[in-house]
Write an enzyme that holds these catalytic residues in place. Structure first.
Site, mmCIF file in Angstrom:
data_model
loop_
_atom_site.group_PDB
_atom_site.id
_atom_site.type_symbol
_atom_site.label_atom_id
_atom_site.label_comp_id
_atom_site.label_asym_id
_atom_site.label_seq_id
_atom_site.Cartn_x
_atom_site.Cartn_y
_atom_site.Cartn_z
ATOM 1 N N HIS A 33 6.701 -3.685 -3.748
ATOM 2 C CA HIS A 33 8.043 -4.039 -4.235
ATOM 3 C C HIS A 33 8.163 -5.566 -4.384
ATOM 4 O O HIS A 33 8.648 -6.059 -5.415
ATOM 5 C CB HIS A 33 9.078 -3.497 -3.242
ATOM 6 C CG HIS A 33 10.502 -3.759 -3.591
ATOM 7 N ND1 HIS A 33 11.412 -2.753 -3.853
ATOM 8 C CD2 HIS A 33 11.202 -4.920 -3.716
ATOM 9 C CE1 HIS A 33 12.591 -3.291 -4.120
ATOM 10 N NE2 HIS A 33 12.503 -4.607 -4.046
ATOM 11 N N GLU A 34 7.691 -6.311 -3.367
ATOM 12 C CA GLU A 34 7.837 -7.776 -3.423
ATOM 13 C C GLU A 34 6.873 -8.387 -4.443
ATOM 14 O O GLU A 34 7.251 -9.327 -5.163
ATOM 15 C CB GLU A 34 7.630 -8.390 -2.036
ATOM 16 C CG GLU A 34 8.623 -7.923 -0.971
ATOM 17 C CD GLU A 34 10.078 -8.010 -1.394
ATOM 18 O OE1 GLU A 34 10.433 -8.913 -2.180
ATOM 19 O OE2 GLU A 34 10.869 -7.163 -0.956
ATOM 20 N N GLY B 108 12.475 -7.367 2.967
ATOM 21 C CA GLY B 108 11.645 -8.251 2.163
ATOM 22 C C GLY B 108 12.532 -9.057 1.239
ATOM 23 O O GLY B 108 13.660 -8.646 0.935
ATOM 24 N N CYS C 170 17.205 -2.694 -3.075
ATOM 25 C CA CYS C 170 16.870 -4.092 -3.350
ATOM 26 C C CYS C 170 18.135 -4.920 -3.180
ATOM 27 O O CYS C 170 19.200 -4.514 -3.667
ATOM 28 C CB CYS C 170 16.342 -4.202 -4.782
ATOM 29 S SG CYS C 170 15.833 -5.865 -5.222
ATOM 30 N N LEU C 171 18.012 -6.061 -2.521
ATOM 31 C CA LEU C 171 19.185 -6.906 -2.325
ATOM 32 C C LEU C 171 19.739 -7.410 -3.654
ATOM 33 O O LEU C 171 20.907 -7.790 -3.732
ATOM 34 C CB LEU C 171 18.847 -8.089 -1.416
ATOM 35 C CG LEU C 171 18.448 -7.711 0.021
ATOM 36 C CD1 LEU C 171 18.078 -8.955 0.809
ATOM 37 C CD2 LEU C 171 19.568 -6.950 0.712
ATOM 38 N N HIS D 172 8.389 -8.153 -7.788
ATOM 39 C CA HIS D 172 9.411 -9.180 -8.061
ATOM 40 C C HIS D 172 8.780 -10.443 -8.639
ATOM 41 O O HIS D 172 9.368 -11.108 -9.502
ATOM 42 C CB HIS D 172 10.152 -9.552 -6.774
ATOM 43 C CG HIS D 172 11.345 -8.695 -6.465
ATOM 44 N ND1 HIS D 172 12.402 -8.541 -7.342
ATOM 45 C CD2 HIS D 172 11.656 -7.967 -5.369
ATOM 46 C CE1 HIS D 172 13.317 -7.750 -6.786
ATOM 47 N NE2 HIS D 172 12.886 -7.382 -5.601
ATOM 48 N N GLN E 23 14.522 -13.890 -6.094
ATOM 49 C CA GLN E 23 15.808 -13.369 -5.615
ATOM 50 C C GLN E 23 16.694 -14.460 -5.018
ATOM 51 O O GLN E 23 17.851 -14.187 -4.672
ATOM 52 C CB GLN E 23 15.572 -12.280 -4.570
ATOM 53 C CG GLN E 23 14.953 -11.033 -5.166
ATOM 54 C CD GLN E 23 14.783 -9.977 -4.122
ATOM 55 O OE1 GLN E 23 13.788 -9.960 -3.411
ATOM 56 N NE2 GLN E 23 15.779 -9.104 -3.980
HETATM 57 NI NI NI Z 1 13.886 -6.228 -4.181
#
Ligand code: NI
Length: 186
Positions: free
Chosen positions: A144-145, A49, A102-103, A148, A54
């Site tokens: 999670h997304e 995701g 998480c990236l 963000h 991000q």
């Molecule tokens: Ni993330």
């Protein structure tokens, strides 16, 4: 098409509530290209995701796809989903504990309590209203997304940091627990 630079923890954009996207803006070639580049960037870094904050864009769009991810090898597949202006309309009282990374939080992973089932309402990339009911890993990725887009990181959702681990240590000490059995929490 470009691979976009991923925002890292500490960049203020990750902590902003992102702005909704208007139908007019969504229809522009520029915004459609952003969506395509977010998908490319998610693939490039083996994410499941990716949200616009991000990639330094404080707007409410996220992409999700789970297909043979080396980061989450045991995760069930989820077809490519583009979420614009998503809202979680229902969350189950039942929760689950699962591993998240998480990236934007490079090289760390931790166990996070999440609702086991959610309903998410959103626009697709063509501006059509959609609704998804999801459970288990897909529900985790959706939460999670959506977090963000509200300036929240998975670290904020951890009950404590006792399971926070670097990836190398994750593989060494924790990987056998990667998909934990259902574990209701109260
Ligand atoms: Ni993330």
């Amino acid at each position: 098409m470009a691979i976009l630079k991923v925002t890292r923890l500490g960049h203020p954009v990750l902590r902003l509530a992102a702005s909704p996207v208007s139908l007019e803006e969504l229809a522009t070639a520029t915004f459609q290209r952003l969506i395509d580049e977010m998908i490319e960037t998610m693939h490039e870094y083996d994410g499941v995701g990716l949200s616009a904050p991000q990639v330094h864009v404080s707007q409410q769009v996220a992409v999700i796809e789970v297909a043979n991810s080396p980061r989450y090898p045991q995760a069930p597949a989820v077809s490519l989903t583009v979420l614009v202006n998503p809202t979680i309309s229902t969350r189950s009282d039942e929760t689950q504990l699962g591993w998240e990374g998480c990236l934007s939080v490079d090289d760390l992973r931790g166990r996070v309590p999440r609702a086991r089932r959610v309903t998410v309402q959103f626009l697709d990339r063509h501006g059509h209203e959609q609704r998804i009911e999801a459970a288990n890993f897909f529900a985790v990725v959706l939460q999670h997304e959506c977090d963000h887009l509200q300036g929240q990181i998975f670290l904020d959702r951890m009950a404590d940091f006792s399971t926070l681990t670097h990836l190398k240590e994750f593989r060494r000490y924790w990987a056998s627990e990667e998909i934990p059995p259902p574990e209701p929490m109260h």
